[in-house]
Design a protein around this motif. Structure first.
Motif, short mmCIF file in Angstrom:
data_model
loop_
_atom_site.label_atom_id
_atom_site.label_comp_id
_atom_site.label_asym_id
_atom_site.label_seq_id
_atom_site.Cartn_x
_atom_site.Cartn_y
_atom_site.Cartn_z
N HIS A 1 0.84 -1.20 0.00
CA HIS A 1 0.00 0.00 0.00
C HIS A 1 0.88 1.26 0.00
O HIS A 1 0.58 2.23 -0.71
N ALA A 2 1.93 1.25 0.81
CA ALA A 2 2.81 2.42 0.90
C ALA A 2 3.51 2.68 -0.43
O ALA A 2 3.59 3.83 -0.91
N ALA A 3 4.02 1.61 -1.06
CA ALA A 3 4.72 1.77 -2.34
C ALA A 3 3.77 2.25 -3.43
O ALA A 3 4.16 3.05 -4.30
N ALA A 4 2.53 1.79 -3.40
CA ALA A 4 1.55 2.24 -4.40
C ALA A 4 1.27 3.73 -4.25
O ALA A 4 1.08 4.44 -5.25
N CYS A 5 1.22 4.20 -3.01
CA CYS A 5 1.04 5.65 -2.80
C CYS A 5 2.15 6.43 -3.48
O CYS A 5 1.90 7.43 -4.17
N LYS A 6 3.40 5.97 -3.29
CA LYS A 6 4.53 6.66 -3.91
C LYS A 6 4.41 6.64 -5.44
O LYS A 6 4.68 7.63 -6.11
N VAL B 1 -4.90 9.33 -0.31
CA VAL B 1 -5.32 8.88 -1.64
C VAL B 1 -6.68 9.44 -2.03
O VAL B 1 -7.08 9.35 -3.20
N TRP B 2 -7.41 10.03 -1.07
CA TRP B 2 -8.69 10.64 -1.44
C TRP B 2 -8.51 11.76 -2.45
O TRP B 2 -9.47 12.17 -3.12
N ARG B 3 -7.29 12.28 -2.58
CA ARG B 3 -7.03 13.34 -3.56
C ARG B 3 -6.85 12.78 -4.97
O ARG B 3 -6.78 13.53 -5.93
N LEU B 4 -6.76 11.44 -5.08
CA LEU B 4 -6.49 10.80 -6.37
C LEU B 4 -7.78 10.45 -7.10
O LEU B 4 -8.84 10.29 -6.49
N ARG C 1 -10.39 7.85 -8.94
CA ARG C 1 -10.82 6.55 -8.44
C ARG C 1 -9.94 5.41 -8.96
O ARG C 1 -9.65 4.45 -8.23
N ARG C 2 -9.52 5.47 -10.21
CA ARG C 2 -8.70 4.40 -10.78
C ARG C 2 -7.41 4.22 -9.99
O ARG C 2 -6.99 3.10 -9.70
N LYS C 3 -6.77 5.34 -9.63
CA LYS C 3 -5.53 5.25 -8.87
C LYS C 3 -5.79 4.81 -7.43
O LYS C 3 -4.96 4.11 -6.83
N ARG C 4 -6.92 5.23 -6.86
CA ARG C 4 -7.26 4.76 -5.51
C ARG C 4 -7.44 3.25 -5.50
O ARG C 4 -7.05 2.58 -4.54
N ASP D 1 -9.40 -4.24 2.84
CA ASP D 1 -9.17 -3.72 1.49
C ASP D 1 -10.41 -3.82 0.61
O ASP D 1 -10.68 -2.93 -0.19
N GLY D 2 -11.16 -4.93 0.74
CA GLY D 2 -12.34 -5.11 -0.09
C GLY D 2 -13.37 -4.02 0.11
O GLY D 2 -14.07 -3.63 -0.84
N TYR D 3 -13.46 -3.51 1.32
CA TYR D 3 -14.40 -2.43 1.60
C TYR D 3 -14.01 -1.17 0.84
O TYR D 3 -14.86 -0.50 0.23
N TRP D 4 -12.73 -0.82 0.85
CA TRP D 4 -12.28 0.39 0.16
C TRP D 4 -12.34 0.20 -1.34
O TRP D 4 -12.58 1.17 -2.08
N ILE D 5 -12.11 -1.03 -1.82
CA ILE D 5 -12.28 -1.31 -3.24
C ILE D 5 -13.73 -1.08 -3.65
O ILE D 5 -14.01 -0.45 -4.67
N ALA D 6 -14.66 -1.60 -2.86
CA ALA D 6 -16.09 -1.39 -3.15
C ALA D 6 -16.44 0.09 -3.10
O ALA D 6 -17.21 0.60 -3.93
N SER D 7 -15.88 0.82 -2.12
CA SER D 7 -16.15 2.25 -1.98
C SER D 7 -15.72 3.01 -3.22
O SER D 7 -16.47 3.84 -3.74
#
Length: 402
Positions: free
Chosen positions: A171-176, A203-206, A208-211, A265-271
């Motif tokens: 998750h951290a590396a994906a943010c970078k 990541v809320w600033r990104l 949806r695809r990048k989130r 993670d599945g919850y945030w994916i659904a969100s």
């Protein structure tokens, strides 16, 4: 000194019909509509708050009085600047940071290259393809060896912790890779589950695809471990029980992690797939509104779902029903069934343990394992009940003290 200029405004990509924004301040993030952002920008452009409120009320064309604007600012915007903004929710019953962002910055920078599209495509395709083949062809797939030793259990726990830490580094590396900073890695208690977590709230600033990439990054990183275990299993032959245990453990972890109802993670994916922030709150809001309408009671605030566009409205409706049914099953069936089973079996197991110890005999490991695991889960249920009831008790005690 209170200042509104420190609040950053970013567009929020969602399924709402109107424009939505993210207000960021002090590591916290709040959803807002265009009206709130217009008010905030008016406050940011004036040195005096009272002048800004009067100016905004005058420009509203009579929609809002200065007193109404003042009340809204006091309730919603001042607390953000003060550091305790309304809408802040606590995700875990208990949380503690283990590694600050500075401790993993260099590592997350180096690992960001793993999100090169072709690397992701090859890794996921090979790992999941081999995993599916394993599930279809492995002999004695679900056989559990009752003779597992304490060393095997300890090794499994170490493996799970190491795998979880790599998950969080993903998750951290994906943010970078997506161009936003990450926070630290910590440990928390979510309901009855001990979990590791990474602060990726920026990541809320990104878009949806990048989130979605950030949300899937933990499982993606664990695919490297899964691929290695599958190579070990096939190289060692179908009789290698250790590799089979670990592969099954990882798959079980994937199922739990990608569950869209718990806040994993599945919850945030659904969100992000639905384009609905605060998904759980919005699902409860919809069910409550429908129940009040069914009973012909005052409906209150219009549900967020009714402001969504297109198919997202229907998908959100299905999710709202499913998540509330699932949580009802978990709290009102699964947990009570465990407590009932515990009450039925634990006294006899405790008596067996006492007999073994009283006769100077070493109790079987399976007996100790059952007792310890049941007591641990019981303790987690107790901690969950205490954590969920504590805010209610504080609210009750506060109302009694007035």
């Amino acid at each position: 000194m209170m200042t509104y200029t420190d609040i950053e405004v970013s567009e929020l990509e969602s399924s709402a019909k109107g424009a939505r924004y993210v207000l960021s301040h002090g590591g916290r993030h709040y959803e807002a509509n265009a009206t709130v952002v217009e008010l905030l920008r008016t406050l940011q452009s004036h040195a005096d708050e009272a002048e800004a409120i009067a100016d905004y009320a005058a420009r509203s064309g009579g929609r809002y009085s200065p007193d109404e604007v003042e009340a809204f600012v006091a309730q919603r915007l001042r607390p953000i600047v003060a550091g305790g903004g309304a809408g802040k929710s606590r995700q875990f019953l208990y949380e503690r940071e283990l590694l600050p962002a500075s401790a993993i910055d260099r590592l997350s920078d180096a690992l960001a290259v793993m999100f090169t599209p072709w690397v992701m495509a090859v890794t996921v395709t090979l790992a999941l393809g081999a995993d599916l083949w394993f599930m279809l062809t492995a002999d004695n797939l679900l056989r559990v060896d009752g003779g597992v030793s304490i060393y095997g259990v300890a090794g499994l726990m170490v493996f799970m912790c190491a795998s979880s830490m790599l998950h969080e580094l993903g998750h951290a590396a994906a943010c970078k890779r997506m161009g936003v900073a990450h926070g630290g890695i910590g440990f928390g208690m979510y309901l009855t589950f001990p979990v590791f977590y990474t602060d990726v709230s920026r990541v809320w600033r990104l878009p949806r695809r990048k989130r979605l990439v950030v949300n899937l990054a933990g499982v993606y990183f664990q695919c490297f471990i899964l691929a290695g275990l599958l190579v070990w299993y096939y190289a060692g032959g179908a009789s290698d029980d250790v590799a089979r245990y670990l592969i099954l453990t990882m798959n079980l972890g994937f199922v739990l992690t990608l569950n869209p109802f718990f806040r994993f993670d599945g919850y945030w994916i659904a969100s992000d797939a639905l384009g609905v922030p605060n998904l759980r709150a919005r699902s409860r809001e919809l069910i409550g509104w429908a129940w009040r309408r069914l009973r012909r009671k005052p409906e209150g605030t219009r549900p967020y779902l009714l402001g969504l566009s297109g198919g997202a409205k229907w998908l959100m409706g299905v999710y709202a029903v499913a998540v509330n049914a699932f949580m009802g099953f978990y709290f009102f069936y699964a947990l009570p069934m465990f407590l009932w089973s515990f009450a039925q079996s634990f006294p006899a197991e405790a008596e067996r343990l006492i007999i073994y110890l009283g006769n100077g005999m070493t109790p079987p490991f399976s007996l100790l394992r059952n007792i310890v695991m049941q007591l641990l889960f019981l303790a987690m249920i107790g901690y969950m009940i205490w954590g969920l009831s504590r805010p209610l008790w504080k609210k009750y005690a506060g109302s009694r003290g007035k």
